[in-house]
Scaffold this active site. Structure first.
Site, PDB file in Angstrom:
ATOM      1  N   TYR A 176       5.911   0.358  -1.362  1.00  0.00           N
ATOM      2  CA  TYR A 176       4.931  -0.746  -1.869  1.00  0.00           C
ATOM      3  C   TYR A 176       5.639  -1.776  -2.799  1.00  0.00           C
ATOM      4  O   TYR A 176       6.198  -1.015  -3.925  1.00  0.00           O
ATOM      5  CB  TYR A 176       3.827   0.685  -2.803  1.00  0.00           C
ATOM      6  CG  TYR A 176       2.553  -0.274  -3.175  1.00  0.00           C
ATOM      7  CD1 TYR A 176       1.443  -0.309  -2.259  1.00  0.00           C
ATOM      8  CD2 TYR A 176       2.660  -1.253  -4.158  1.00  0.00           C
ATOM      9  CE1 TYR A 176       0.122  -0.463  -2.858  1.00  0.00           C
ATOM     10  CE2 TYR A 176       1.171  -1.996  -4.773  1.00  0.00           C
ATOM     11  CZ  TYR A 176       0.295  -1.612  -3.677  1.00  0.00           C
ATOM     12  OH  TYR A 176      -1.163  -2.133  -4.303  1.00  0.00           O
ATOM     13  N   LYS A 177       5.902  -2.306  -3.101  1.00  0.00           N
ATOM     14  CA  LYS A 177       5.715  -3.400  -4.092  1.00  0.00           C
ATOM     15  C   LYS A 177       4.704  -4.429  -4.301  1.00  0.00           C
ATOM     16  O   LYS A 177       3.752  -4.979  -4.050  1.00  0.00           O
ATOM     17  CB  LYS A 177       6.914  -4.765  -3.034  1.00  0.00           C
ATOM     18  CG  LYS A 177       7.061  -6.104  -4.214  1.00  0.00           C
ATOM     19  CD  LYS A 177       7.684  -7.242  -2.875  1.00  0.00           C
ATOM     20  CE  LYS A 177       8.748  -8.119  -3.433  1.00  0.00           C
ATOM     21  NZ  LYS A 177       8.861  -9.608  -2.730  1.00  0.00           N
ATOM     22  N   VAL A 178       5.122  -4.257  -5.678  1.00  0.00           N
ATOM     23  CA  VAL A 178       4.008  -4.648  -6.552  1.00  0.00           C
ATOM     24  C   VAL A 178       3.713  -4.841  -7.571  1.00  0.00           C
ATOM     25  O   VAL A 178       5.658  -5.844  -7.747  1.00  0.00           O
ATOM     26  CB  VAL A 178       2.682  -3.196  -6.926  1.00  0.00           C
ATOM     27  CG1 VAL A 178       4.022  -2.434  -8.053  1.00  0.00           C
ATOM     28  CG2 VAL A 178       1.670  -3.372  -8.034  1.00  0.00           C
ATOM     29  N   ILE A 225       4.691  -2.749   2.204  1.00  0.00           N
ATOM     30  CA  ILE A 225       4.093  -4.000   2.316  1.00  0.00           C
ATOM     31  C   ILE A 225       3.867  -4.257   0.204  1.00  0.00           C
ATOM     32  O   ILE A 225       4.601  -3.750  -0.452  1.00  0.00           O
ATOM     33  CB  ILE A 225       2.700  -3.203   2.347  1.00  0.00           C
ATOM     34  CG1 ILE A 225       2.094  -1.686   1.285  1.00  0.00           C
ATOM     35  CG2 ILE A 225       2.328  -2.786   3.611  1.00  0.00           C
ATOM     36  CD1 ILE A 225       0.760  -1.974   1.405  1.00  0.00           C
TER      37      ILE A 225
END
Length: 292
Positions: free
Chosen positions: A192-194, A158
């Protein structure tokens, strides 16, 4: 059923050095800004993406492709190196209000079994986070996405990206990144891509503090993206984020944006972009080694 694990998209070190070429209308705008003939044809985007996959995937642990412009072509042309995993974008970008991505929905056309047969190991979903939009809707979309991935043995990635609220003009990007992590950092995805705090700018100590704060709210492995970060600052950003607990990067712009619109694309990707990606991979390995 074959269930992929995080190890299937990492380097031997356990870190992620992943390349994104799934930008869509944003990439078209980049070509236009670089002086390309307008309107910029779809084929221009497809050619660039497939070339980037061919030339750069040997240096990446995974490459992220979009269905709209390049996934099919990349599969047909065997563009992705055998050593590099394939990730497919499962998000449908809806333009509006003068921006290329104003809203995002889960792409109902995605056939998880078919992309898995083609060699994909993960799907990715962009989640736009606005403080004045319904959190439950976002959580429901992520839940549906996770189920789609996991019921087919694929990994779920995500990518929460923060945006100013629809109403009002008060927007604290840094706080929004933290609030999005509080909401979605334990949502059952695999990765988790942030966004990098502070756009990767300023004193290293400030970046480290901001990244550590973020790390405290993400209950899964996380990686940074490069949008909004000066490409010269991105290697440092990867180091600092990893010192704070990140496990690498999933980035496109920091690797290839400087060659958009230049002549001899393949040469430029080989001579300019490949060394950048190689170096970033070395940084990831170096930072992972410090954890042992």
């Amino acid at each position: 059923m074959n269930n992929y694990t995080i190890k299937d998209i990492t380097r031997a070190s356990g870190g992620f050095a992943m390349l994104a070429v799934d930008q869509r209308e944003a990439m078209r705008l980049m070509f236009a800004a670089a002086g390309a003939k307008t309107p910029v044809a779809d084929s221009v985007l497809t050619d660039f993406k497939v070339n980037a996959a061919k030339i750069l995937s040997p240096y990446a642990s995974a490459v992220l492709l979009d269905q709209q412009f390049c996934y099919r072509q990349a599969v047909e042309q065997n563009a992705v190196a055998k050593s590099c995993a394939m990730i497919v974008a499962a998000d449908d970008f809806i333009p509006g209000n003068g921006i290329p991505v104003d809203n995002v929905v889960l792409d109902k056309k995605i056939n998880a079994q078919a992309v898995k047969r083609d060699g994909a190991k993960a799907l990715k979903l962009l989640v736009l986070w606005r403080s004045d939009e319904d959190a439950q809707q976002r959580l429901n979309m992520v839940k549906e996405f996770n189920e789609l991935c996991h019921s087919n043995g694929l990994l779920s990635i995500i990518e929460p990206v923060v945006r100013p609220p629809r109403c009002g003009d008060k927007f604290d990007r840094e706080q929004a990144i933290i609030d999005a992590a509080k909401e979605l950092g334990d949502s059952g995805a695999d990765l988790y891509k942030v966004e990098m705090p502070l756009y990767g700018k300023g004193a290293r100590s400030d970046l480290l503090t901001a990244s550590q704060r973020l790390n405290g709210h993400i209950n899964m492995p996380w990686v940074i993206l490069s949008s909004g970060v000066d490409e010269k600052l991105f290697p440092r950003a990867v180091r600092v984020a990893m010192e704070a607990g990140a496990s690498g990067f999933l980035a496109g712009r920091a690797v290839w944006s400087s060659v958009i619109g230049l002549p001899d694309t393949e040469l430029m990707l080989r001579d300019v972009s490949a060394p950048k990606l190689q170096r970033l991979g070395e940084i990831v390995d170096e930072m992972m080694a410090k954890r042992r």
